[in-house]
Write a protein that holds these residues in place. Structure first.
Motif, mmCIF file in Angstrom:
data_model
loop_
_atom_site.group_PDB
_atom_site.id
_atom_site.type_symbol
_atom_site.label_atom_id
_atom_site.label_comp_id
_atom_site.label_asym_id
_atom_site.label_seq_id
_atom_site.Cartn_x
_atom_site.Cartn_y
_atom_site.Cartn_z
ATOM 1 N N CYS A 1 -5.676 -10.450 1.946
ATOM 2 C CA CYS A 1 -4.561 -9.749 2.566
ATOM 3 C C CYS A 1 -3.591 -9.206 1.526
ATOM 4 O O CYS A 1 -2.815 -8.301 1.801
ATOM 5 C CB CYS A 1 -3.821 -10.674 3.519
ATOM 6 S SG CYS A 1 -2.876 -11.968 2.674
ATOM 7 N N GLY A 2 -3.636 -9.743 0.311
ATOM 8 C CA GLY A 2 -2.792 -9.215 -0.751
ATOM 9 C C GLY A 2 -1.377 -9.756 -0.773
ATOM 10 O O GLY A 2 -0.586 -9.397 -1.637
ATOM 11 N N SER A 3 -1.039 -10.653 0.165
ATOM 12 C CA SER A 3 0.349 -11.100 0.231
ATOM 13 C C SER A 3 0.727 -11.976 -0.956
ATOM 14 O O SER A 3 1.892 -12.213 -1.208
ATOM 15 C CB SER A 3 0.620 -11.838 1.539
ATOM 16 O OG SER A 3 -0.037 -13.088 1.531
ATOM 17 N N THR B 1 -3.933 5.814 12.866
ATOM 18 C CA THR B 1 -5.193 5.218 12.429
ATOM 19 C C THR B 1 -6.256 5.479 13.502
ATOM 20 O O THR B 1 -6.002 5.254 14.681
ATOM 21 C CB THR B 1 -5.022 3.705 12.218
ATOM 22 O OG1 THR B 1 -3.915 3.502 11.347
ATOM 23 C CG2 THR B 1 -6.251 3.095 11.596
ATOM 24 N N GLU C 1 -11.484 4.253 11.663
ATOM 25 C CA GLU C 1 -10.869 3.474 10.595
ATOM 26 C C GLU C 1 -10.670 2.016 10.984
ATOM 27 O O GLU C 1 -10.662 1.138 10.146
ATOM 28 C CB GLU C 1 -9.533 4.083 10.203
ATOM 29 C CG GLU C 1 -9.726 5.357 9.437
ATOM 30 C CD GLU C 1 -8.456 6.154 9.360
ATOM 31 O OE1 GLU C 1 -8.235 6.751 8.324
ATOM 32 O OE2 GLU C 1 -7.682 6.183 10.338
ATOM 33 N N LEU D 1 9.797 4.038 13.097
ATOM 34 C CA LEU D 1 10.389 2.711 13.231
ATOM 35 C C LEU D 1 11.457 2.560 12.160
ATOM 36 O O LEU D 1 11.689 3.435 11.361
ATOM 37 C CB LEU D 1 9.312 1.644 13.088
ATOM 38 C CG LEU D 1 8.190 1.755 14.113
ATOM 39 C CD1 LEU D 1 7.225 0.609 13.950
ATOM 40 C CD2 LEU D 1 8.738 1.775 15.524
ATOM 41 N N GLU D 2 12.075 1.414 12.171
ATOM 42 C CA GLU D 2 13.186 1.185 11.246
ATOM 43 C C GLU D 2 12.743 1.328 9.799
ATOM 44 O O GLU D 2 11.668 0.906 9.413
ATOM 45 C CB GLU D 2 13.723 -0.233 11.455
ATOM 46 C CG GLU D 2 14.981 -0.493 10.682
ATOM 47 C CD GLU D 2 15.249 -1.995 10.570
ATOM 48 O OE1 GLU D 2 16.420 -2.364 10.530
ATOM 49 O OE2 GLU D 2 14.288 -2.764 10.526
ATOM 50 N N VAL D 3 13.611 1.921 8.999
ATOM 51 C CA VAL D 3 13.341 2.038 7.576
ATOM 52 C C VAL D 3 13.759 0.745 6.893
ATOM 53 O O VAL D 3 14.850 0.244 7.114
ATOM 54 C CB VAL D 3 14.111 3.228 6.990
ATOM 55 C CG1 VAL D 3 13.978 3.224 5.476
ATOM 56 C CG2 VAL D 3 13.578 4.527 7.565
ATOM 57 N N ARG D 4 12.857 0.205 6.091
ATOM 58 C CA ARG D 4 13.127 -1.058 5.425
ATOM 59 C C ARG D 4 14.238 -0.883 4.395
ATOM 60 O O ARG D 4 14.332 0.133 3.735
ATOM 61 C CB ARG D 4 11.848 -1.511 4.728
ATOM 62 C CG ARG D 4 11.976 -2.890 4.123
ATOM 63 C CD ARG D 4 10.646 -3.328 3.594
ATOM 64 N NE ARG D 4 10.048 -2.261 2.797
ATOM 65 C CZ ARG D 4 8.932 -2.435 2.140
ATOM 66 N NH1 ARG D 4 8.284 -3.551 2.202
ATOM 67 N NH2 ARG D 4 8.431 -1.448 1.416
ATOM 68 N N SER E 1 -1.524 0.063 14.752
ATOM 69 C CA SER E 1 -1.502 1.205 13.830
ATOM 70 C C SER E 1 -2.217 2.417 14.423
ATOM 71 O O SER E 1 -2.061 3.530 13.937
ATOM 72 C CB SER E 1 -2.156 0.821 12.493
ATOM 73 O OG SER E 1 -3.554 0.673 12.651
ATOM 74 N N ARG F 1 -10.484 -10.189 -10.360
ATOM 75 C CA ARG F 1 -11.939 -10.002 -10.388
ATOM 76 C C ARG F 1 -12.652 -11.334 -10.505
ATOM 77 O O ARG F 1 -13.647 -11.569 -9.822
ATOM 78 C CB ARG F 1 -12.330 -9.095 -11.559
ATOM 79 C CG ARG F 1 -12.444 -7.632 -11.145
ATOM 80 C CD ARG F 1 -13.235 -6.816 -12.178
ATOM 81 N NE ARG F 1 -12.530 -6.701 -13.440
ATOM 82 C CZ ARG F 1 -11.576 -5.814 -13.671
ATOM 83 N NH1 ARG F 1 -11.217 -4.967 -12.732
ATOM 84 N NH2 ARG F 1 -10.968 -5.752 -14.843
ATOM 85 N N LYS G 1 5.314 -8.241 9.891
ATOM 86 C CA LYS G 1 6.468 -7.374 10.066
ATOM 87 C C LYS G 1 6.392 -6.817 11.466
ATOM 88 O O LYS G 1 5.414 -6.179 11.832
ATOM 89 C CB LYS G 1 6.423 -6.254 9.032
ATOM 90 C CG LYS G 1 7.722 -5.451 8.951
ATOM 91 C CD LYS G 1 7.518 -4.197 8.133
ATOM 92 C CE LYS G 1 7.515 -4.460 6.651
ATOM 93 N NZ LYS G 1 8.841 -4.497 6.055
ATOM 94 N N GLY H 1 9.555 -3.559 12.046
ATOM 95 C CA GLY H 1 10.258 -3.438 10.777
ATOM 96 C C GLY H 1 10.967 -4.698 10.345
ATOM 97 O O GLY H 1 11.608 -4.720 9.307
ATOM 98 N N LYS I 1 2.711 -14.467 8.488
ATOM 99 C CA LYS I 1 3.752 -13.631 7.892
ATOM 100 C C LYS I 1 3.463 -12.228 8.364
ATOM 101 O O LYS I 1 2.351 -11.743 8.221
ATOM 102 C CB LYS I 1 3.675 -13.692 6.367
ATOM 103 C CG LYS I 1 4.549 -12.663 5.659
ATOM 104 C CD LYS I 1 4.487 -12.882 4.157
ATOM 105 C CE LYS I 1 5.209 -11.822 3.375
ATOM 106 N NZ LYS I 1 4.407 -10.637 3.108
ATOM 107 N N SER J 1 0.108 5.074 15.213
ATOM 108 C CA SER J 1 0.657 5.892 14.125
ATOM 109 C C SER J 1 -0.452 6.631 13.393
ATOM 110 O O SER J 1 -0.305 7.014 12.249
ATOM 111 C CB SER J 1 1.457 5.010 13.162
ATOM 112 O OG SER J 1 0.676 3.923 12.737
#
Lengths: 120, 842
Positions: B457-459, B60, B64, B838-841, B55, B449, B329, B332, B327, B58
């Motif tokens: 990771c939020g997946s 970052t 960060e 990059l490729e658009v999803r 990143s 909470r 990406k 893309g 998991k 792009s």
């Protein structure tokens, strides 16, 4: 006495970008520093936030025109394009992990402050 | 009296990567007054996030990516020595030497030296233009070279290699990937998955060479990379090469002091992450774990770091192996792999779904006993969150093919056993989530909470949402009808609160009747209510902060961030002078013009700074705001009527103009469209409008609740053969009753459809005053028409309102450089892409 000024830290230097009074509570403005577009916000309590103006989901530089608010305890701005919420403190997108181009959906953030008295 | 205290024990950590930093955090979870901690780091910056290294390309920044706040080191008194790697260990004296020539004593030594990229020893591997992909310095060097390179090759088609290929491609280089194995990502995916991945990546313009080794790299006259020769005879013209052909544990320090290492490298440690020397531990990619494996992923490294920290502090914890499910990406393309992805288990069977047209490949590996052992997902990884928790659980409750097929209509999500792990970052099981709901958590944020699920990771967030909703429904908790998380009231209830209490400010409403700071749902909805009732200028005072960007700039935001401008053209009637004015303005500001469906002209491509100048000229020529940006009356469309049309029976244009001028600027829960037709031929399509009027020989028929758009609905005939005064009075009441009782963003069509008592009830209310509210509705409309002013004329008259129309607060007059256009069919259109992407999803 001059009104308080707002400063952003960009590339290691504090830049005065506008007066505190230029900001509407709950609304943003865009700032241009060295060709970089930054969205600057003030919340109802007077807190200040600066994140990148580019919306990663639409590739348009429009986040400064989004509506601000809260999600849970998190202060957020909503993209005016597709309405994703971004944490104003960290730049993290609360709705999606990655942008359409596959990069993490995370905004750059800048340190922002009210100008200290010494700099006036 | 003198109190004897033990001298502090010295802990030295060698290596400050992600795993080293995690060790420090775990170690310092509680204060450690008895320890003095020193960290030797090879790089010149503190630990940073290598997982998201790409990143950096792009945008970052280094800061960060940093994982180590300066306060953290100060708070715990950690001495971090940057750019000072360790060079030798003396186990007998328990000392080590650093590159700066210092000698440090240790009581405990933790090695977290990570791994180094493997560079195949081919001729030319060290030429200028050859790189590895591990540190921020590596990336900076690649970026610098990429600026003058045209074609790049990545040696290695694994996870990191594809990341590197993505970075080269995003830097604008023609990109090759050279993989020795017969497929991409050979570790994670199987042959079919690899083929699909390859096809998708090739569609992005990346050239893939599999089953090909690198034979030699040749230099050009400048001594830098010029070409490379592959084992299949291919010669590639490249001026940049990135080696990403695997990593090797950095175990040299341990080898040199006689610590045992594995056959394929890696410092041998036991389940407590201790080496053969009880004073030395090793964690992360430099270590060979107790199960004999060297893990190259961050999660097992973190687990080892936590184990070592707990061993040193509590004497507990062990690491015996880890799940290598992933998991991600890449370029893309979604790829996931979990469990025994290759079906190596004795007796394992495959269930495969492949759809190359849709670009999806899914495979489940199922044991002979029906348990799920692993799987591969390429192109669509949405099911990863529900499949992975089923690993090694009870035998599957449904046939495995049901878990793979894309259309599971009616089948519902796969039932998860209670012990299934929903959030693997925090090891939260389904049972824990259910318990949290049972204990009173009534929303996903509350469950997050109290269980920490979904906060890594939020997946798993999507799965968590499904589980919580299902659990709430099962407990009979009804979903809130409230507007959003900040208000438990519906829009109609809030309307009544605002009206009855005379509230004029959002702050007061949310402080007294809501919570938090509001959002993109409640703010515009309440702005609309305030505007419907108060008739103040929507850009004044606190109201300004509530408006959607369209209302905020009194224009419609379009792709790329430019705006479009629509002046009102009542009834679609316009003079030649008016047409010329619009044409001149569009020409002078370089705008794209298009006739809209509502019989007016839309001008596209205005920058925020242009809007006041455009509107100055429009207002001077007698135009008003068309409210195309607002949830308000849009247009009253009309046919030409009896004046010109030989079939017409009434003056439809005249009535349309009168109605449009009467209701212009009226704020509502949603946009309102209307039409007037001059005869039953219905050329104005009035029956597809919120309200539509059709002329009869005796008067006017009034239709309501029609809609075009996604859910077309024919309007219902509310009343027939009305005279003009009754017609207008009935429309007045219809609109005000709708504004008062509809939900947020509810058009009149669904509103009419859901009214208790239906059309008869509506007739009773509006025409026979069955609720006794008609006088009030009439008064509200009288106030609206009396208070109407053109928003744009009022904005132009007020310098304070005009101040917002600048692109940049610190550079007024500088237009937004990101808003750009290109010609198409003699006009402008937005430039879609800014910079490499990059490729658009899909």
């Amino acid at each position: 006495m001059p009104a308080d000024e707002i400063q952003l830290a960009h590339r290691g230097t504090w830049h005065t970008v506008c007066r505190y009074d230029d900001l509407l509570p709950g609304r943003g403005v865009a700032v241009l520093l060295d060709g970089e577009q930054i969205a600057l916000f003030r919340d109802r309590a007077g807190g200040l936030y600066a994140v990148q103006n580019r919306d990663p989901f639409s590739d348009a530089h429009v986040l400064s025109r989004g509506i601000t608010g809260s999600r849970g305890d998190i202060p957020v701005v909503f993209s005016p394009m597709y309405k994703q919420a971004f944490d104003l403190r960290t730049g993290a997108c609360l709705d999606e992990e990655s942008a359409p181009d596959g990069t993490p959906a995370r905004l750059l953030v800048w340190p922002v402050r009210l100008a200290p008295p010494a700099s006036r | 009296m003198h109190t004897p205290t033990a001298p502090p024990r010295d802990l030295v950590l060698v290596g400050h990567g992600m795993v080293g930093q995690r060790f420090l955090e775990a170690f310092h979870e509680r204060p450690r007054p008895g320890w003095r901690v020193t960290v030797l780091a090879e790089e010149s910056r503190p630990a940073y996030d290598r997982v998201h290294l790409t990143s950096w390309f792009s945008g970052t920044t280094d800061d960060e990516l940093s994982l180590c706040a300066p306060e953290f080191l100060a708070e715990h008194g950690i001495d971090l020595c940057l750019g000072e790697p360790a060079t030798a260990i003396d186990r007998e004296r328990r000392t080590l030497t650093t590159a700066a020539g210092r000698t440090l004593r240790y009581d405990t030594l933790v090695l977290a030296t990570g791994s180094s990229p493997f560079v195949p020893p081919v001729p030319g591997h060290d030429l200028g233009g050859c790189h590895v992909y591990r540190t921020l310095d590596d990336l900076a060097a690649i970026k610098a070279d990429a600026a003058r390179a045209r074609t790049g090759a990545v040696v290695g088609g694994g996870l990191l290699g594809l990341e590197a290929a993505g970075a080269l491609r995003a830097s604008g280089l023609r990109t090759h990937v050279v993989e020795f194995a017969p497929r991409l990502m050979a570790l994670q995916v199987d042959e079919c998955g690899g083929l699909l991945l390859r096809r998708k990546i090739e569609e992005l313009g990346v050239t893939v060479h599999t089953g090909a080794g690198t034979e030699a790299i040749a230099a050009g006259p400048d001594g830098r990379v010029r070409s490379m020769l592959l084992s299949d005879g291919t010669e590639l013209d490249v001026d940049l090469v990135v080696f990403s052909a695997g990593v090797r544990p950095r175990d040299q320090l341990a080898r040199a002091c006689g610590l045992p290492v594995g056959a394929r490298g890696g410092i041998v440690v036991d389940a407590s992450c201790r080496t053969a020397d009880p004073h030395i531990r090793a964690i992360g990619e430099c270590a060979q774990a107790a199960d004999g494996r060297v893990y190259g992923l961050v999660a097992p490294g973190y687990a080892m770091a936590e184990t070592a920290a707990r061993q040193l502090t509590d004497g507990e914890g062990e690491f015996t192996g880890a799940d290598t499910s992933t998991k991600l990406k890449l370029l893309g393309v979604d790829v996931a792999s979990f469990g025994d992805a290759h079906g190596a288990t004795e007796g394992a069977l495959d269930v495969v779904y492949a759809n190359s047209r849709a670009g999806v490949y899914k495979k489940l590996v199922v044991g002979a006993d029906g348990r799920l052992l692993g799987g591969v997902l390429v192109g669509d990884t949405d099911d990863y969150a529900t499949l992975r928790p089923l690993l090694a659980g009870a035998p599957l409750a449904v046939p495995p093919e049901r878990l793979l097929l894309p259309d599971r209509t009616g089948a519902g999500p796969a039932p998860l056993p209670d012990e299934a792990i929903v959030c693997s970052c925090h090891n939260v099981s389904k049972a824990t989530v259910r318990q949290a709901v049972a204990d009173g958590s009534a929303s996903v944020p509350e469950v997050k909470r109290c269980t920490k699920a979904g906060t890594g990771c939020g997946s798993c967030e999507k799965l968590l949402g499904t589980l919580v909703a299902g659990e709430l429904a099962a407990r009979g908790v009804t979903a809130s009808r409230g507007l959003c998380e900040h208000f438990t009231h519906t829009r109609a209830e809030l309307y009544e609160i605002v009206r009855v209490k005379g509230i004029t400010a959002f702050s007061r409403l949310i402080d007294e009747h809501g919570s938090g700071e509001g959002c993109q749902i409640c703010k515009p909805a309440i702005a609309s209510i305030l505007a419907s009732l108060a008739n103040g200028h929507i850009l004044d005072g606190e109201q300004a902060a509530l408006q959607d960007t369209n209302d905020h700039f009194l224009a419609n935001i379009q792709r790329g961030g430019s705006y479009s401008v629509v002046p009102r053209i009542p009834g679609g009637e316009i003079t030649p002078e008016g047409l010329i004015t619009i044409g001149e303005i569009a020409r002078d500001f370089g705008l794209y013009t298009k006739i809209t469906g509502g019989q007016r002209i839309d001008m596209f491509g205005a920058r925020v700074d242009d809007l006041p100048r455009i509107w100055r000229r429009l207002v001077d020529a007698g135009f008003e705001s068309g409210h195309a940006y607002g949830k308000a009356l849009r247009t009253v469309k009309s046919c030409v009527g009896e004046t010109w049309c030989r079939y017409g029976v009434q003056d439809s244009v005249g009535l349309a103009v009168e109605l449009e001028l009467r209701y212009r600027g009226l704020r509502a829960p949603h946009k309102i469209k209307a039409a007037v037709s001059g005869c039953a031929r219905e050329c104005a399509e009035a029956q597809s409008k919120d309200f539509g009027v059709i002329a009869t020989a005796e008067g006017w028929n009034l239709y309501v609740g029609g809609n075009g758009g996604t859910a077309p609905r024919h309007a219902d005939l509310l009343a027939a053969d009305l005279d003009r005064a009754t017609l207008i009075r009935t429309i007045d009441r219809f609109l005000m009753f709708y504004i008062r009782t509809a939900d947020r963003l509810e058009r009149t069509a669904p509103w009419v459809a859901r009214l208790d008592g239906g059309l008869d009830h509506l007739r009773d209310v509006l025409m026979d005053d069955s609720l006794g509210i008609c006088a009030e509705l009439d008064e509200l409309m009288r106030r609206h028409t009396a208070a109407y002013e053109d928003e744009w004329a009022a904005t132009l008259a007020d310098p304070r309102r005009l101040r917002r129309f600048v692109s940049f607060v610190n550079a007024p007059g500088v237009p937004d450089p990101a808003v750009r256009f290109t010609p198409e069919r003699g006009q402008i259109r937005p430039v879609r892409v800014a910079g490499p992407r990059l490729e658009v999803r899909a």
